[in-house]
Design a protein around this motif. Sequence first.
Motif, PDB file in Angstrom:
ATOM      1  N   PRO A   1      81.585 -37.025 -18.016  1.00 49.56           N
ATOM      2  CA  PRO A   1      81.915 -36.100 -19.262  1.00 49.56           C
ATOM      3  C   PRO A   1      80.471 -36.181 -19.671  1.00 49.56           C
ATOM      4  N   ASP A   2      79.759 -37.333 -19.685  1.00 49.78           N
ATOM      5  CA  ASP A   2      78.556 -37.370 -20.476  1.00 49.78           C
ATOM      6  C   ASP A   2      77.433 -36.315 -19.811  1.00 49.78           C
ATOM      7  N   TYR A   3      77.394 -36.572 -18.425  1.00 49.36           N
ATOM      8  CA  TYR A   3      76.399 -35.588 -17.686  1.00 49.36           C
ATOM      9  C   TYR A   3      76.823 -34.073 -18.148  1.00 49.36           C
ATOM     10  N   LEU A   4      78.115 -33.838 -18.041  1.00 50.13           N
ATOM     11  CA  LEU A   4      78.675 -32.210 -18.074  1.00 50.13           C
ATOM     12  C   LEU A   4      78.345 -31.719 -19.656  1.00 50.13           C
TER      13      LEU A   4
ATOM     14  N   PRO B   1      77.187 -25.591 -17.316  1.00 52.12           N
ATOM     15  CA  PRO B   1      78.453 -25.727 -16.958  1.00 52.12           C
ATOM     16  C   PRO B   1      78.537 -25.604 -15.151  1.00 52.12           C
ATOM     17  N   LEU B   2      79.493 -26.298 -14.733  1.00 50.62           N
ATOM     18  CA  LEU B   2      79.580 -26.035 -13.280  1.00 50.62           C
ATOM     19  C   LEU B   2      80.671 -25.487 -12.852  1.00 50.62           C
TER      20      LEU B   2
ATOM     21  N   LEU C   1      74.091 -39.818 -14.492  1.00 49.07           N
ATOM     22  CA  LEU C   1      72.759 -39.558 -13.472  1.00 49.07           C
ATOM     23  C   LEU C   1      72.990 -38.246 -12.877  1.00 49.07           C
ATOM     24  N   GLY C   2      74.255 -37.779 -12.555  1.00 50.92           N
ATOM     25  CA  GLY C   2      74.349 -36.636 -11.770  1.00 50.92           C
ATOM     26  C   GLY C   2      75.647 -36.422 -11.306  1.00 50.92           C
TER      27      GLY C   2
ATOM     28  N   LEU D   1      86.712 -41.522 -16.977  1.00 55.96           N
ATOM     29  CA  LEU D   1      85.552 -41.751 -16.909  1.00 55.96           C
ATOM     30  C   LEU D   1      84.478 -40.645 -15.930  1.00 55.96           C
ATOM     31  N   LEU D   2      85.244 -40.018 -14.925  1.00 55.70           N
ATOM     32  CA  LEU D   2      84.998 -38.882 -14.133  1.00 55.70           C
ATOM     33  C   LEU D   2      85.636 -37.876 -14.179  1.00 55.70           C
ATOM     34  N   VAL D   3      85.097 -36.465 -13.847  1.00 54.93           N
ATOM     35  CA  VAL D   3      85.770 -35.484 -13.638  1.00 54.93           C
ATOM     36  C   VAL D   3      85.627 -34.850 -12.411  1.00 54.93           C
TER      37      VAL D   3
END
Length: 298
Positions: free
Chosen positions: A168-171, A176-177, A234-235, A252-254
């Motif tokens: 979520p932090d990266y996004l 937006p993707l 980091l990506g 923690l991940l999307v």
Amino acid sequence: MNIDSLHLLLAVSRRGSFAAVAKERDMDPSSVSRAIADLEGELGLRIFQRSTRSMTLTEAGEIYLARLEPLLDELEHARDAAAQVSSAPRGLLRLTASVTFGQMCVVPLLGAFHASYPDLKVECIFSDENLDLVSERMDLAIRLAPAVGGDVVVAKLIETRYGVYASPDYLARHPPLMQPSGLSRHQVLLFNLRAYRTHWLFRDAGGHEERVEIQGNLTFAPASALLTATLGGLGPALLPDWLVADAVAQGLLVHLFPDYAATATTFDTAAWIVYPSRSYLPNKVRVMADFLRAKLQG
């Protein structure tokens, strides 16, 4: 004739080195050499031709070992068959898997396995190399691949699926993707296999496939390091479902494109249980394979 000495002889013939076998078995090399010399004396023939630089089988040694190996296998099968009638599995089981799959999926299950089979010792050798089951004396392996070939027995453990994930932090910090094609404008995290570092493939629900060129400055191995980097923002990364399930459940991940199947090579992949081809499956291997299948498929 001592059966342990015969197994030692077979190990030395496979390794071609007293020192290598001694290290594996936590023995002094001189003890291994002496045991082989005593066996040669008892047999009345020379098994190995030794020099300062090498050790090779003599002609007599090749003939003897060719007949010995199947006999030792049959003795082990007979012992296992008898043990199944009167007792729970016991002895030593050597298991190999990739580093990350072993750490993430196998190790957490060993406590429950030991509680069910307290007399069975388990030795785990996790490596990202596909170890040779015979020369490395492995009873069972778990391979991650579309298919497994060779003179081995194979059974599917679980199907595996890949997806692209980001934190979520990266996004929050990047554009937006919305579609897989948008990945070409991001610095993705790469896995250290050639096929994973140039493009990723996507397939929608209708079966249409799309190739997306990717680029990135950070490459990782093993897969657990790639997961850590993804969690750290980091990506985006291409990761298997068995590795990310907990992180996704905890938010923690999307999963960026849940309506697409994703891969770097082929869409049909699995984790396979593999064991050396033999006419009789030892009970210790059977109970471990059944245990892993029940736990991981669940």
